[in-house]
Motif scaffolding. Structure first.
Motif, PDB file in Angstrom:
ATOM      1  N   ILE A 151       0.851  -1.197   0.000  1.00 14.99           N
ATOM      2  CA  ILE A 151       0.000   0.000   0.000  1.00 14.99           C
ATOM      3  C   ILE A 151       0.887   1.248   0.000  1.00 14.99           C
TER       4      ILE A 151
ATOM      5  N   ARG B 177       2.520   1.809  -3.397  1.00 14.35           N
ATOM      6  CA  ARG B 177       1.582   2.342  -4.402  1.00 14.35           C
ATOM      7  C   ARG B 177       1.213   3.794  -4.103  1.00 14.35           C
ATOM      8  N   ARG B 178       1.026   4.087  -2.856  1.00 10.43           N
ATOM      9  CA  ARG B 178       0.614   5.458  -2.509  1.00 10.43           C
ATOM     10  C   ARG B 178       1.730   6.474  -2.729  1.00 10.43           C
ATOM     11  N   MET B 179       2.983   5.987  -2.696  1.00 11.46           N
ATOM     12  CA  MET B 179       4.128   6.899  -2.889  1.00 11.46           C
ATOM     13  C   MET B 179       4.659   6.826  -4.322  1.00 11.46           C
TER      14      MET B 179
ATOM     15  N   TYR C 210      10.199  13.692   2.013  1.00 11.54           N
ATOM     16  CA  TYR C 210       9.717  12.384   1.557  1.00 11.54           C
ATOM     17  C   TYR C 210       9.148  11.583   2.723  1.00 11.54           C
TER      18      TYR C 210
ATOM     19  N   GLN D 188       5.183  10.506   3.153  1.00 12.86           N
ATOM     20  CA  GLN D 188       4.840   9.099   3.351  1.00 12.86           C
ATOM     21  C   GLN D 188       4.046   8.900   4.637  1.00 12.86           C
TER      22      GLN D 188
ATOM     23  N   ARG E  24       0.519  10.284   4.156  1.00 11.78           N
ATOM     24  CA  ARG E  24      -0.282   9.493   3.213  1.00 11.78           C
ATOM     25  C   ARG E  24      -0.691   8.142   3.787  1.00 11.78           C
ATOM     26  N   MET E  25       0.100   7.653   4.763  1.00 12.85           N
ATOM     27  CA  MET E  25      -0.197   6.345   5.369  1.00 12.85           C
ATOM     28  C   MET E  25      -0.925   6.506   6.704  1.00 12.85           C
TER      29      MET E  25
ATOM     30  N   VAL F 208      -4.450  -4.628  -1.918  1.00  7.34           N
ATOM     31  CA  VAL F 208      -3.703  -3.373  -2.045  1.00  7.34           C
ATOM     32  C   VAL F 208      -4.579  -2.344  -2.748  1.00  7.34           C
TER      33      VAL F 208
ATOM     34  N   PHE G 193      -7.089  -0.314  -0.960  1.00  8.50           N
ATOM     35  CA  PHE G 193      -6.596   0.748  -0.071  1.00  8.50           C
ATOM     36  C   PHE G 193      -5.911   1.883  -0.843  1.00  8.50           C
ATOM     37  N   VAL G 194      -5.816   1.735  -2.152  1.00  2.00           N
ATOM     38  CA  VAL G 194      -5.072   2.737  -2.923  1.00  2.00           C
ATOM     39  C   VAL G 194      -6.015   3.578  -3.762  1.00  2.00           C
TER      40      VAL G 194
END
Lengths: 301, 301
Positions: free
Chosen positions: A264, A267-269, B261, B265, B268-269, B296, B299-300
């Motif tokens: 996850i 993919r999100r990054m 970065y 991250q 976003r998580m 995946v 959740f994306v």
């Protein structure tokens, strides 16, 4: 196209496997379709092998493969060395020679280079492992160099993690190997004909004993890979550990959760390229009055 | 409320600083507003101190603080031990005693516990460091335990990374310290009155020399923290390294990019809780035909 490759993959066709791995590795057209169509269940044992450079991991893996091939097993190997592009070439060379030597449909060997700016080798290996599993291999060995800054988290990928060490002065075990100690399901002390081996193994066993759980006591196995010594004991330990895992269904869910989280995140990054980010940072710095959090927000909302 | 805290923070008021750090640490109401309103520029030297447990990092940091306070500097310390909740308590105890001993408005000490399931201690430390910088400290020391699996990436947070080691058998330097070798800007060999110290220092200097760049050769400094030996040399090395950094503007942009970065991250998580994820995985496993990539995607997209 993807459907054809997938059919070949499920039959265990090596060329289809190679093609499918390349599609996933390079994220070529159709890679998502491919990953979504992989069958879920399988019985491939995923074994991570890590340890410091020079511990003899490659030789050890080669010996393990030979032993497993002799008893009719299908074995795949993914060799990763993200830290050293130079070593990578050497490794690849070894593998090609080894591959020719075996020349068997029951063995598949692949080297993975570092993804660099694309970020995250671990998620890519997880995806590739899913592809390999679909081709019905009995074992998948993933070999990495285990140093502190490695971007590959072998414990987050493998069912069984083997840490290969060489005999050194005993007192360092206490301090520097903490990271490797945490992930090891099996210790292998290679080059165990060295004079300091017995003390080293004894200390490691004491330490491993303190880390035992109800279902698993970490074995410490002596090997001399160059002479094939200890190979059968390692295979036996892998099989025993996999059996122990079967007794703990929660362990499987935990490992899958960890893999899912990594994927996850990957993919999100995926839209963030560090080089482009660097240019944005430089521009903002030139403007003055740099605020880190404002920049974060512009990439999150 | 946030405006008041911020005004206090910018004046260097310690209670406002404490409050602001807590707001950011716990992500209480207004934490985003606070982070966005921090002034960008500053001159706080961020120094990371890491090394194996037992190397004497705490004692060393205490000595560094005392020396810096004597020459009128303002010093903040963030102590992190994510791996050991037990040690954390001990550390916190030491710090409280130390804090009382100093009882000075020029020193600020904070211990950070592991965030566990919330994921990612490094981004949180980056945010807290931004808060500390706004209070005009001359130095911010961030102390972590440097083991392989540590979730804190000190090199991604600090301008200057100090690795503290103790004399041990020389040949292990080659293998196990690879991770620490990569991040060190300064090596400190503490407890250097041990008999093996000279050989150890000599080997480390040889190795450090191979890692030198045009702008910086990693110094290896001998210290005996319990007797205050080597402290001035360490402070001098920190200042020299910071001067060297000023000569390479690209280095600053690179470090900021890395921080950016990590923070992107983290944000976003932020909605992903590993425990909740585990429950979803368990449910899917019970349904059978588990496909990692399908999960995946859910959740994306």
């Amino acid at each position: 196209m993807i459907a054809n490759y997938l059919t070949g993959l499920l039959k265990g066709d090596i060329r289809s496997l190679s093609r499918c791995i390349s599609i996933v590795e390079n994220e070529s057209a159709g890679f998502e379709e491919l990953l979504e169509k992989l069958p879920g269940a399988n019985s491939t044992k995923i074994v991570g092998i890590t340890g410091p450079p020079g511990a003899g991991k490659s030789t050890l893996v080669n010996e393990l493969i030979q032993s497993l091939l002799k008893v009719g097993k299908k074995v795949a190997i993914i060799a990763v060395d993200p830290s050293s592009p130079f070593n990578m070439g050497a490794l690849l060379g070894d593998r090609i020679r080894m591959s020719q030597h075996f020349n068997s449909p029951n063995v598949y060997i692949r080297s993975l280079a570092s993804r660099g700016a694309l970020g995250g080798l671990s998620p890519k290996i997880i995806e590739i492992a899913e592809v390999v599993k679909a081709a019905h291999f009995d074992y998948l060995f993933i070999e990495t160099v285990g140093v502190g800054q490695s971007e590959v988290d072998i414990a987050g990928i493998a069912d069984t993690s083997i840490v290969v060490l060489v005999p050194e002065a005993g007192d360092e075990i206490q301090t520097m190997k903490a990271g490797l100690m945490e992930i090891a399901n099996i210790f292998v002390v290679n080059k165990s004909d060295r004079p300091t081996a017995d003390t080293f193994v004894k200390n490691l066993r004491l330490l491993a004993h303190t880390k035992r759980s109800e279902s698993w006591e970490i074995p410490v196995i002596k090997s001399i890979a160059t002479r094939g010594v200890g190979i059968d004991a390692i295979i036996e330990a892998i099989n025993k550990h996999q059996e122990a895992l079967e007794q703990i269904p929660a362990r499987k869910a935990l490992l899958l959760t960890d893999k899912l989280y990594q994927l996850i995140q990957y993919r999100r990054m995926h839209d963030i390229n560090k080089l482009e980010l660097l240019n944005v940072v430089k521009e903002e710095l030139e403007k003055g009055n740099f605020n880190l959090y404002k920049m974060v927000k512009s990439f999150v909302n």
